[in-house]
Design a protein around this motif. Structure first.
Motif, mmCIF file in Angstrom:
data_model
loop_
_atom_site.group_PDB
_atom_site.id
_atom_site.type_symbol
_atom_site.label_atom_id
_atom_site.label_comp_id
_atom_site.label_asym_id
_atom_site.label_seq_id
_atom_site.Cartn_x
_atom_site.Cartn_y
_atom_site.Cartn_z
ATOM 1 N N PRO A 1 0.800 -1.111 -0.141
ATOM 2 C CA PRO A 1 0.015 -0.007 0.169
ATOM 3 C C PRO A 1 0.839 1.225 0.060
ATOM 4 N N ASP A 2 0.036 2.407 -0.337
ATOM 5 C CA ASP A 2 0.987 3.533 -0.336
ATOM 6 C C ASP A 2 1.605 4.150 0.693
ATOM 7 N N ASP A 3 0.974 3.700 1.973
ATOM 8 C CA ASP A 3 1.518 4.139 3.075
ATOM 9 C C ASP A 3 2.811 3.536 3.704
ATOM 10 N N GLY A 4 3.433 2.657 2.808
ATOM 11 C CA GLY A 4 4.517 1.912 3.127
ATOM 12 C C GLY A 4 4.556 0.604 3.903
ATOM 13 N N PHE A 5 3.209 0.226 4.339
ATOM 14 C CA PHE A 5 3.084 -0.731 5.218
ATOM 15 C C PHE A 5 3.697 -2.144 4.525
ATOM 16 N N ARG A 6 4.465 -2.796 5.339
ATOM 17 C CA ARG A 6 4.983 -4.336 4.998
ATOM 18 C C ARG A 6 4.407 -5.438 5.805
ATOM 19 N N ALA A 7 3.572 -6.183 5.479
ATOM 20 C CA ALA A 7 3.197 -7.425 6.313
ATOM 21 C C ALA A 7 4.362 -8.119 6.889
ATOM 22 N N ARG A 8 4.025 -8.490 8.186
ATOM 23 C CA ARG A 8 5.253 -9.145 8.815
ATOM 24 C C ARG A 8 5.172 -10.509 8.314
ATOM 25 N N GLU A 9 6.489 -11.111 8.237
ATOM 26 C CA GLU A 9 6.661 -12.326 7.844
ATOM 27 C C GLU A 9 5.902 -13.617 8.690
ATOM 28 N N ASN A 10 5.504 -14.350 8.047
ATOM 29 C CA ASN A 10 4.626 -15.525 8.772
ATOM 30 C C ASN A 10 5.476 -16.628 8.870
ATOM 31 N N VAL B 1 23.605 -31.354 6.758
ATOM 32 C CA VAL B 1 22.823 -30.519 6.024
ATOM 33 C C VAL B 1 21.520 -31.022 6.186
ATOM 34 N N GLY B 2 20.798 -29.929 5.775
ATOM 35 C CA GLY B 2 19.509 -29.927 5.846
ATOM 36 C C GLY B 2 18.662 -29.143 4.560
ATOM 37 N N VAL B 3 17.449 -29.790 4.278
ATOM 38 C CA VAL B 3 16.511 -29.222 3.129
ATOM 39 C C VAL B 3 15.113 -29.331 3.552
ATOM 40 N N THR B 4 14.377 -28.232 3.518
ATOM 41 C CA THR B 4 12.902 -28.158 3.790
ATOM 42 C C THR B 4 12.469 -27.878 2.410
ATOM 43 N N GLY B 5 11.237 -28.455 2.291
ATOM 44 C CA GLY B 5 10.269 -28.360 1.181
ATOM 45 C C GLY B 5 9.070 -27.476 1.817
ATOM 46 N N ARG B 6 8.670 -26.413 1.415
ATOM 47 C CA ARG B 6 7.447 -25.574 1.900
ATOM 48 C C ARG B 6 6.474 -25.375 1.053
ATOM 49 N N TYR B 7 5.056 -25.682 1.227
ATOM 50 C CA TYR B 7 4.073 -25.090 0.530
ATOM 51 C C TYR B 7 3.112 -24.152 1.426
ATOM 52 N N ILE B 8 2.947 -23.037 0.963
ATOM 53 C CA ILE B 8 2.154 -22.043 1.718
ATOM 54 C C ILE B 8 0.993 -21.568 0.900
ATOM 55 N N ARG B 9 -0.151 -21.450 1.415
ATOM 56 C CA ARG B 9 -1.328 -20.893 0.743
ATOM 57 C C ARG B 9 -2.217 -19.863 1.759
ATOM 58 N N LEU B 10 -1.951 -18.707 1.574
ATOM 59 C CA LEU B 10 -2.460 -17.759 2.504
ATOM 60 C C LEU B 10 -3.433 -16.702 1.619
ATOM 61 N N ASN B 11 -4.442 -16.335 1.930
ATOM 62 C CA ASN B 11 -5.380 -15.548 1.085
ATOM 63 C C ASN B 11 -5.531 -14.351 1.898
ATOM 64 N N SER B 12 -5.438 -13.157 1.444
ATOM 65 C CA SER B 12 -5.940 -11.795 2.039
ATOM 66 C C SER B 12 -7.659 -11.840 2.412
ATOM 67 N N ARG B 13 -7.747 -11.236 3.658
ATOM 68 C CA ARG B 13 -9.034 -11.094 4.079
ATOM 69 C C ARG B 13 -9.373 -9.631 4.042
ATOM 70 N N SER B 14 -8.581 -8.763 3.440
ATOM 71 C CA SER B 14 -9.006 -7.322 3.286
ATOM 72 C C SER B 14 -9.565 -7.181 1.852
ATOM 73 N N GLU B 15 -10.663 -6.323 1.660
ATOM 74 C CA GLU B 15 -11.199 -6.030 0.645
ATOM 75 C C GLU B 15 -11.465 -4.639 0.377
ATOM 76 N N ILE C 1 -7.459 -7.302 -1.554
ATOM 77 C CA ILE C 1 -6.272 -6.447 -1.576
ATOM 78 C C ILE C 1 -5.309 -6.872 -0.303
ATOM 79 N N GLY C 2 -3.964 -6.550 -0.532
ATOM 80 C CA GLY C 2 -2.980 -6.918 0.526
ATOM 81 C C GLY C 2 -2.249 -8.255 -0.081
ATOM 82 N N PRO C 3 -1.365 -8.690 0.903
ATOM 83 C CA PRO C 3 -0.687 -9.590 0.526
ATOM 84 C C PRO C 3 -1.278 -11.072 0.632
ATOM 85 N N SER C 4 -1.260 -11.938 -0.293
ATOM 86 C CA SER C 4 -1.615 -13.096 -0.633
ATOM 87 C C SER C 4 -0.498 -13.994 -1.065
#
Length: 322
Positions: A48-57, A159-173, A180-183
Motif C-alpha cells: 500500500p501507498d503508506d509503506g506498510f509491509r506485512a510481517r513475515e509469517n 546438511v538439511g533441506v525443507t520443502g514448504r508449501y504456503i497458501r495464504l489468502n488476504s482477508r482485506s477487500e 487487496i493486500g498480501p496473498s
C-alpha cells in the motif's frame, strides 16, 4: 556381489552428497541471483501507498520464540523443522507436538502440529502443518506445510533441506469487493548447513524461501547463527538474517537468546530481536517443563518502543514417542 548393508550405505552416501550439493548450490546461487536481480515494482495490492509491509509469517515454536533471534544454531527436534533442518539428526528422538499461537492485538490465531523422527533412519525427517486465521498486520488466512530432511556428513557437519508449501489468502477487500493486500500460493525451499567444530559450539548457515515468492509473507532470507552450550544446562546464541526481497534494499534481522535448564526439567529462556526493515525491537521469554515422556512450553514475544506494539504468544505440548 554387494550385500544389502553395503547397498544401503552406498545409497545413503549418494543422498548425503546430493543434499550437500543442494544446500551449497541453493545458498550460493540464490545469494548471487538475489543481489543481481532488479527490484520488482511494487503494486497497490502488495505494498500500500503508506509503506506498510506485512510481517513475515514464519512458523515459530515456543522455544524459538522465547529465544528471540538466537534459536537457529541450537534448534533440535520440532524446532529444527522451523529453523534449521540440518539439526534434525543432532539428537536421536521421535517426537510429536501440537501447538497454538495467538496475537492479541491483531486477533490472529495459528495452530497445528509436527512430527520429527531421527531414530528410524540415518536421514532424519520432520513434518509440520499449521493453519492461520489472521487480522491486523496478518490479515490473511490459510495454511503452511513443511517437510524437512537432515543428514549428517560427519560428526562435525550436517546438511538439511525443507520443502514448504504456503497458501495464504488476504482477508482485506476494497470498495469493489476485490481482495487487496498480501496473498501467497507458492512452493519454496529452505536449506541449511550445520558445523560443530568442538563440543557445545554450533555454527549454522541458513537460507529461507530460496525459491523467490515476491511476498513479504515469505521473504527470501540468508544468514547465520552461532550457539554455545555449557554442560547441557546453559546455552547462549545469536542469529543474523538478511531480508533480500521485502524492502527496496536488503535489511537485517538479528538478536540473541539464552536458555537455562533448572533441575534438568524446567527450561527458562529469554531473548531480544531487532527487525531493521520494520524498525521493530522485541523482547522475548519462555518457560517449560520436560521429562522423559512429555514437554510443555509457553512463550511470549513483545514489541517495545514502536507505535503499533504487538504481542505474540505460543503454547505447545510435545509427546516423546522415543
Amino acid at each position: 556381489m554387494a550385500t544389502r548393508n553395503e547397498a544401503n550405505d552406498a545409497w545413503a552416501t549418494r543422498l548425503a552428497n546430493g543434499l550437500a550439493a543442494t544446500c551449497v548450490f541453493a545458498l550460493c546461487a540464490t545469494s548471487s541471483a538475489a543481489l543481481a536481480q532488479e527490484e520488482l515494482p511494487p503494486t497497490v495490492d502488495e505494498v500500500p501507498d503508506d509503506g506498510f509491509r506485512a510481517r513475515e509469517n514464519t512458523y515459530e515454536t515456543a522455544r524459538g520464540l522465547g529465544m528471540g533471534a538466537g534459536a537457529r544454531a541450537s534448534a533440535v527436534g520440532t524446532s529444527a523443522i522451523a529453523y534449521n533442518a540440518a539439526n534434525l539428526p543432532m539428537a536421536r528422538m521421535y517426537h510429536a507436538e501440537t501447538f497454538a499461537g495467538y496475537f492479541p492485538t491483531a486477533s490472529t490465531w495459528n495452530f497445528g502440529g509436527s512430527v520429527v523422527d531421527s531414530v528410524s533412519n540415518k536421514i532424519a525427517a520432520g513434518l509440520s502443518f499449521h493453519g492461520v486465521y489472521g487480522g491486523g498486520d496478518r490479515n490473511y488466512s490459510g495454511y503452511d506445510g513443511r517437510l524437512a530432511l537432515g543428514m549428517p556428513l560427519s560428526r562435525a557437519i550436517a546438511v538439511g533441506v525443507t520443502g514448504r508449501y504456503i497458501r495464504l489468502n488476504s482477508r482485506s477487500e476494497n470498495e469493489n469487493g476485490d481482495r487487496i493486500g498480501p496473498s501467497l500460493k507458492a512452493f519454496t525451499i529452505d536449506a541449511s548447513i550445520r558445523l560443530t567444530p568442538t563440543e557445545g559450539l554450533h555454527i549454522a548457515l541458513l537460507g529461507y524461501n530460496l525459491i523467490r515468492t515476491d511476498s513479504p509473507i515469505a521473504p527470501m532470507q540468508l544468514g547465520g547463527s552461532v550457539s554455545y552450550a555449557i554442560g547441557g544446562v546453559f546455552t547462549l546464541a545469536g542469529d543474523v538474517l538478511v531480508d533480500l526481497t521485502t524492502f527496496d534494499s536488503a535489511e537485517m534481522i538479528f538478536g540473541v537468546g539464552a536458555e537455562y535448564l533448572i533441575a534438568g526439567q524446567v527450561p527458562v529462556r529469554a531473548g531480544y530481536r531487532r527487525d531493521n526493515g520494520r524498525e521493530i525491537n522485541q523482547i522475548t521469554a519462555a518457560i517449560g517443563y520436560v521429562d522423559q515422556k512429555i514437554g510443555i512450553d509457553a512463550a511470549i514475544r513483545q514489541d517495545i518502543g514502536n507505535e503499533n506494539r504487538e504481542t505474540q504468544l505460543v503454547f505447545s505440548f510435545r509427546y516423546h514417542v522415543q
